[in-house]
Design a protein around this motif. Structure first.
Motif, short mmCIF file in Angstrom:
data_model
loop_
_atom_site.label_atom_id
_atom_site.label_comp_id
_atom_site.label_asym_id
_atom_site.label_seq_id
_atom_site.Cartn_x
_atom_site.Cartn_y
_atom_site.Cartn_z
N ASP A 247 4.57 21.80 -20.98
CA ASP A 247 5.27 20.84 -21.84
C ASP A 247 5.27 19.46 -21.22
O ASP A 247 5.09 19.28 -20.01
CB ASP A 247 6.73 21.29 -22.03
N GLY A 248 5.51 18.45 -22.09
CA GLY A 248 5.71 17.10 -21.60
C GLY A 248 7.01 17.02 -20.82
O GLY A 248 7.93 17.82 -21.01
N ALA A 249 7.08 16.05 -19.92
CA ALA A 249 8.26 15.89 -19.08
C ALA A 249 9.45 15.45 -19.92
O ALA A 249 9.34 14.63 -20.81
CB ALA A 249 7.99 14.87 -17.98
N ARG A 250 10.61 16.02 -19.60
CA ARG A 250 11.85 15.65 -20.27
C ARG A 250 12.91 15.38 -19.21
O ARG A 250 13.25 16.26 -18.43
CB ARG A 250 12.33 16.76 -21.20
N GLY A 251 13.41 14.15 -19.18
CA GLY A 251 14.41 13.78 -18.20
C GLY A 251 13.79 13.19 -16.95
O GLY A 251 12.63 13.46 -16.60
N LEU A 252 14.56 12.36 -16.26
CA LEU A 252 14.05 11.63 -15.10
C LEU A 252 13.58 12.53 -13.96
O LEU A 252 12.52 12.28 -13.38
CB LEU A 252 15.13 10.66 -14.60
N PRO A 253 14.33 13.60 -13.60
CA PRO A 253 13.84 14.46 -12.51
C PRO A 253 12.48 15.08 -12.82
O PRO A 253 11.60 15.12 -11.95
CB PRO A 253 14.94 15.51 -12.38
N GLN A 254 12.31 15.58 -14.06
CA GLN A 254 11.05 16.20 -14.41
C GLN A 254 9.92 15.17 -14.48
O GLN A 254 8.78 15.44 -14.09
CB GLN A 254 11.17 16.94 -15.74
N GLU A 255 10.24 13.95 -14.97
CA GLU A 255 9.22 12.90 -15.01
C GLU A 255 8.77 12.52 -13.61
O GLU A 255 7.57 12.33 -13.36
CB GLU A 255 9.77 11.69 -15.76
N ALA A 256 9.72 12.41 -12.69
CA ALA A 256 9.36 12.09 -11.30
C ALA A 256 8.50 13.20 -10.71
O ALA A 256 7.53 12.93 -9.97
CB ALA A 256 10.63 11.88 -10.46
N ARG A 257 8.82 14.44 -11.04
CA ARG A 257 8.02 15.57 -10.54
C ARG A 257 6.60 15.49 -11.07
O ARG A 257 5.63 15.68 -10.32
CB ARG A 257 8.68 16.89 -10.97
N GLU A 258 6.46 15.20 -12.36
CA GLU A 258 5.12 15.10 -12.95
C GLU A 258 4.33 13.95 -12.32
O GLU A 258 3.12 14.06 -12.12
CB GLU A 258 5.22 14.92 -14.47
N ARG A 259 5.00 12.86 -12.00
CA ARG A 259 4.31 11.72 -11.38
C ARG A 259 3.81 12.09 -9.99
O ARG A 259 2.71 11.69 -9.58
CB ARG A 259 5.24 10.51 -11.34
N ARG A 260 4.61 12.85 -9.26
CA ARG A 260 4.17 13.27 -7.92
C ARG A 260 3.01 14.25 -8.01
O ARG A 260 2.06 14.17 -7.23
CB ARG A 260 5.34 13.90 -7.17
N LEU A 261 3.09 15.19 -8.98
CA LEU A 261 2.01 16.17 -9.12
C LEU A 261 0.69 15.51 -9.48
O LEU A 261 -0.38 15.94 -9.04
CB LEU A 261 2.40 17.21 -10.17
N ALA A 262 0.76 14.47 -10.33
CA ALA A 262 -0.46 13.81 -10.80
C ALA A 262 -0.90 12.68 -9.89
O ALA A 262 -1.90 12.02 -10.18
CB ALA A 262 -0.24 13.28 -12.22
N LEU A 263 -0.20 12.46 -8.77
CA LEU A 263 -0.49 11.31 -7.92
C LEU A 263 -1.95 11.26 -7.44
O LEU A 263 -2.56 10.18 -7.44
CB LEU A 263 0.48 11.29 -6.74
N PRO A 264 -2.57 12.35 -7.04
CA PRO A 264 -3.98 12.27 -6.62
C PRO A 264 -4.89 11.72 -7.72
O PRO A 264 -5.77 10.88 -7.45
CB PRO A 264 -4.33 13.73 -6.26
N SER A 265 -4.69 12.19 -8.97
CA SER A 265 -5.52 11.70 -10.08
C SER A 265 -5.24 10.22 -10.36
O SER A 265 -6.16 9.44 -10.65
CB SER A 265 -5.25 12.53 -11.34
N VAL A 266 -3.96 9.83 -10.29
CA VAL A 266 -3.59 8.44 -10.55
C VAL A 266 -4.19 7.52 -9.50
O VAL A 266 -4.76 6.45 -9.81
CB VAL A 266 -2.04 8.31 -10.59
N ILE A 267 -4.10 7.91 -8.22
CA ILE A 267 -4.63 7.08 -7.13
C ILE A 267 -6.14 6.97 -7.22
O ILE A 267 -6.73 5.90 -6.96
CB ILE A 267 -4.20 7.64 -5.76
N GLU A 268 -6.81 8.05 -7.62
CA GLU A 268 -8.27 7.99 -7.76
C GLU A 268 -8.67 6.97 -8.82
O GLU A 268 -9.61 6.20 -8.64
CB GLU A 268 -8.80 9.37 -8.11
N LYS A 269 -7.94 6.98 -9.95
CA LYS A 269 -8.21 6.00 -11.01
C LYS A 269 -7.91 4.57 -10.50
O LYS A 269 -8.67 3.63 -10.77
CB LYS A 269 -7.35 6.31 -12.23
N LEU A 270 -6.83 4.41 -9.76
CA LEU A 270 -6.46 3.10 -9.22
C LEU A 270 -7.54 2.57 -8.29
O LEU A 270 -7.89 1.37 -8.33
CB LEU A 270 -5.12 3.19 -8.49
N LYS A 271 -8.09 3.42 -7.44
CA LYS A 271 -9.14 2.99 -6.50
C LYS A 271 -10.35 2.42 -7.25
O LYS A 271 -10.92 1.41 -6.86
CB LYS A 271 -9.56 4.18 -5.62
#
Length: 833
Positions: A247-271
């Motif tokens: 499911d999509g993230a609901r609430g700030l704690p879950q959104e922060a968790r999803e951001r941490r989980l996806a961090l490798p993909s996000v950083i690769e795109k940023l590079k």
């Protein structure tokens, strides 16, 4: 600037690049020459260099006189030296008590969005700290369009209008969620005119009648990059079922968790984005915005040459890095919007930004973008937003808020263009009315008026009313119309009851001797942030109402308690939160019920105290015995005979009316497990019946709730296990949905802010009046009382000041009258005979 100085307490909401810095400096320079004393500008970290740069670049000696401005940055009162300069400090120094605003004759808050939350510690502290500063100003570019009431917090800080009065005048409450106040549709233009009387919101110089030449914002290109969600393992729902798609993230704690989980993909795109910058001839400078410390560390590791600014860093080092990036001394800055997203100007050397993730805070987002997209930016601004697929809803929410921001800006530009800064014309548009031109509507069995209730009551004959049923305004809790005749337009309880002193004697006069007045009231919750107590307390409004009516000669006959849902109430006030109770239960009170106060006018003959015109009830008919053993004839009531059900006013009905007591026979207690197995939609109904039929047991009640909670079926937005009661003074079964607001909502019309339930009105009318009697409500609202009077075979009369409510209420009365006028099949058969 002249407008602000003339007003003395003004807000300048000028778009990015419209020189709020120069405006504040000039305002305080003028006041320094006019009133003397010391002047103070309070601003966020990393912004002071902009003020020093602006002072040096714009304020110089010229032929018209010396317009120079000297600034001095201070961190404590000890650094105030009485010199010829304006003082500058950070919010932190004021918040920590190192710099005292009371020492200054004029002060301005730069990037005043720190005041946006009414209940926040900063708002409360700053409002008190700056209260004695004679001239006060605020400046920011983005007053939130998504929470209109934020603007009244600025008004409260400036001393323009008490926040409680502003909330009462312009906003309606969401009865399901605390703090969620929405602007009345019919008050929207009036609200913006009021804002424009103390604040200027400008997007371009043309809003004030000047040329826009040179004030074209550079183009903005926002690119949304959606990357795969990180591997968070198999997601399991509350029933233990594994989910194929997360499911999509609901609430700030879950959104922060999803951001941490996806961090490798996000950083690769940023590079990849940063690498492409090096080949761009327009420049490779870029600011990278993030919210989480994990994101900052990942950026530092992945992007060579990136320099970061974070919260626990030394203040001087923080400011120096921000200043160096602003001056183009290094190409990549990584920081949070809450640190450098307000006040800083990065457009001289940078036109690119990247957001590592998305959040719901639109103000932070738009402020961060406008560090680059400003007047004077020579390049198109490029913004890349990288987010995981599980945050699609967050992105949509952010884009919706952006659209509403543009809508608000358009409305304010229209008002400023129409009125300019002409306070007289706006004041005329905002003038309250006093007095009302009476309009009357009537039909078979009903008469209502759009009129002041005191005037309407004075027009009525002595002893002409058989019953009064009314839900009076709850002091200054709501303001129903922009009229001084409105009883909600009062300062406090004393002021409200001073107005009631004009009405209550008239109610006593028009009521027939011995007849009743049923007054619906509710105690009010006083928030700790308003009282200064820090904890919510209760204003015993029902007791004050009781004393008021007795003082005017009404006899107090009793009080009906109407249970309310404590869970829904907490959603409205947040004062009884389960989590707060876990932290400290001493601050918890209890749910606030509604009350029906029953009063009586003294009858003329006090021997037996019967009313001059009694409300009699026919006893039921009885079935006489038959000589032949068959069904006997119906005869008048006889104690020796059995009453016939459905005829007359039975003893059973009398007991229910008099005692509000409902009893049923049940065969046994249900166990907690049996209750927990029920459908949540029916468990509340079953539990209420169970609580009425059996001896109440507190531990059983708790056990049932805990069993439901263990299954995840104990609702958090309403009280499911609402117990019934056998107490004679408590009504526990009032249906809160049965009001005329249900029809209003269905038709998209304005909702009444204090709807009166049909159940309460019906019981009062049935018990205290007879068919054909006249029932009166001085605060008619949507005319619930006369509508229900018609439905129950009585006559109705009411007064209502609000013309919108009056017109809608007339429609409901006409509809009820038509319903009664339509003949039934049996009527036609009788006519045929």
């Amino acid at each position: 600037m002249r407008w602000a100085v003339a007003g003395g307490r003004r807000a300048v909401f000028a778009s990015f690049g419209l020189h709020k810095t120069a405006t504040q400096l000039e305002i305080l320079r003028i006041l320094r020459g006019r009133i003397g004393g010391e002047q103070l500008i309070t601003l966020p970290l990393g912004v002071r260099q902009e003020f020093f740069r602006e002072a040096a670049a714009r304020f110089v000696a010229d032929e018209a006189g010396d317009h120079r401005v000297a600034l001095k940055f201070i961190r404590s009162d000890a650094e105030i030296d009485g010199g010829d300069h304006i003082y500058v400090t950070n919010f932190e120094s004021v918040r920590e008590g190192k710099v005292s605003p009371k020492l200054f004759s004029a002060a301005s808050l730069d990037e005043a969005s720190v005041l946006r939350s009414f209940g926040s510690k900063t708002y409360q502290e700053f409002t008190d700290l700056f209260r004695d500063v004679r001239f006060r100003f605020v400046a920011t570019a983005t007053p939130s369009p998504n929470r209109f009431k934020e603007l009244i917090h600025y008004a409260g800080f400036l001393g323009v209008m008490d926040t409680g009065q502003a909330l009462t005048r312009f906003f309606q409450r969401n009865s399901t969620k605390a703090g969620d106040l929405t602007l009345y549709p019919h008050k929207e233009r009036e609200f913006w005119l009021w804002v424009a009387s103390w604040a200027v919101i400008i997007q371009k110089p043309s809003d004030l009648g000047f040329s826009d030449e040179g004030y074209d914002l550079p183009p903005l290109k926002v690119t949304w990059h959606e990357v795969p969600a990180g591997d968070g393992g198999t997601q399991v729902d509350r029933d233990g079922q594994m989910m194929l798609v997360r499911d999509g993230a609901r609430g700030l704690p879950q959104e922060a968790r999803e951001r941490r989980l996806a961090l490798p993909s996000v950083i690769e795109k940023l590079k990849g984005i940063v690498a492409a910058d090096k080949a761009d001839p327009s420049g490779d400078h870029r600011i990278i915005w993030h919210d989480l410390e994990d994101e900052r560390r990942a950026i530092e590791k992945a992007i060579p040459g990136a320099r970061s600014v974070w919260g626990t860093q030394d203040l001087d080092e923080r400011e120096q890095r921000i200043a160096d990036f602003s001056d183009g001394l290094f190409p990549i800055l990584s920081t949070k919007p809450v640190i450098a997203g307000s006040g800083c100007n990065f457009q001289r050397f940078c036109h690119k930004a990247a957001f590592v993730g998305v959040g719901h805070k639109f103000n932070d987002f738009i402020q961060a973008i406008h560090r680059l997209q400003r007047f004077g930016q020579p390049h198109p601004v490029e913004v890349d937003v990288i987010y995981p697929e599980t945050l699609r809803e967050t992105r949509r929410d952010l884009e919706d808020k952006w659209a509403r921001h543009e809508e608000m800006a358009t409305k304010m530009s229209e008002i400023i263009r129409t009125y300019g800064l002409d306070q007289l014309s706006m004041a005329t548009a905002l003038t309250r009315s006093i007095g009302v031109e009476r309009i009357e509507a009537r039909g078979e069995g009903w008469q209502v008026a759009n009129n002041d209730c005191v005037d309407e009551a004075r027009r009525m004959e002595d002893g002409s009313v058989d019953l009064i049923v009314s839900s009076i305004p709850f002091s200054n809790h709501y303001e129903y119309t922009p009229s001084y005749n409105d009883f909600g337009h009062t300062d406090d309880d004393d002021h409200f009851f001073a107005q009631m002193d004009h009405l209550t004697p008239e109610l006593l006069r028009v009521l027939k001797p011995g007849r009743n007045a049923c007054i619906h009231v509710k105690d009010r919750i006083l928030f700790g942030s308003v009282t200064g107590f820090g904890t919510p307390t209760v204003n015993p409004f029902h007791a004050k109402t009781l004393a008021h009516f007795m003082r005017h000669g009404f006899l107090y006959m009793g009080m009906i308690t109407i249970d309310t849902d404590v869970v829904r109430e907490n959603n409205q006030t947040y004062r009884l939160g389960w989590s707060e109770n876990a932290k400290d239960s001493t601050k918890m009170g209890c749910g606030s019920p509604e009350y029906l106060l029953i009063f009586r006018k003294l009858p003329t003959d006090r021997t037996h105290a019967y009313a001059d015109e009694r409300v009699t009830k026919d006893k039921p008919l009885c079935r006489a015995p038959s000589d032949d053993g068959g069904e006997g004839a119906l005869v008048p009531f006889d104690r020796k005979l059995t009453p016939e059900p459905g005829t007359g006013y039975s003893r059973a009905r009398w007991q229910i009316d008099a005692h509000a007591r409902w009893r049923s026979s049940g065969n046994r207690n249900l166990t907690a497990a049996e209750f927990a197995a029920l459908d949540p939609k029916v468990v509340g109904k079953v539990f209420k019946a169970f609580s009425m039929e059996e001896v109440y047991d507190y531990e059983t009640h708790v056990a049932i709730g805990e069993a439901l909670d263990a299954r995840g079926t104990l609702p958090s937005d309403f009280m499911s296990l609402w117990p019934g009661t056998t107490r004679p003074d408590v009504w526990h079964d009032v249906d809160r949905m049965r009001t005329l607001n249900t029809s209003q909502a269905a038709k998209g019309r304005e909702m009444h802010v204090c709807p009166l339930q049909f159940d309460i009105v019906d019981r009062c009318i049935a018990r205290f009046s007879a068919p054909g009697d006249l029932v009166f409500d001085p605060f008619g609202g949507l005319f619930t009382v006369p509508v229900r009077a018609l439905a129950l075979g009585r006559r109705g009369r009411a007064a209502e000041l609000n013309p919108g409510y009056f017109l809608d209420g007339v429609k409901y009365l006409e509809a009820e009258a038509r319903k009664k006028a339509v003949p039934s099949l049996f009527d036609l058969l009788e006519a045929a005979e």
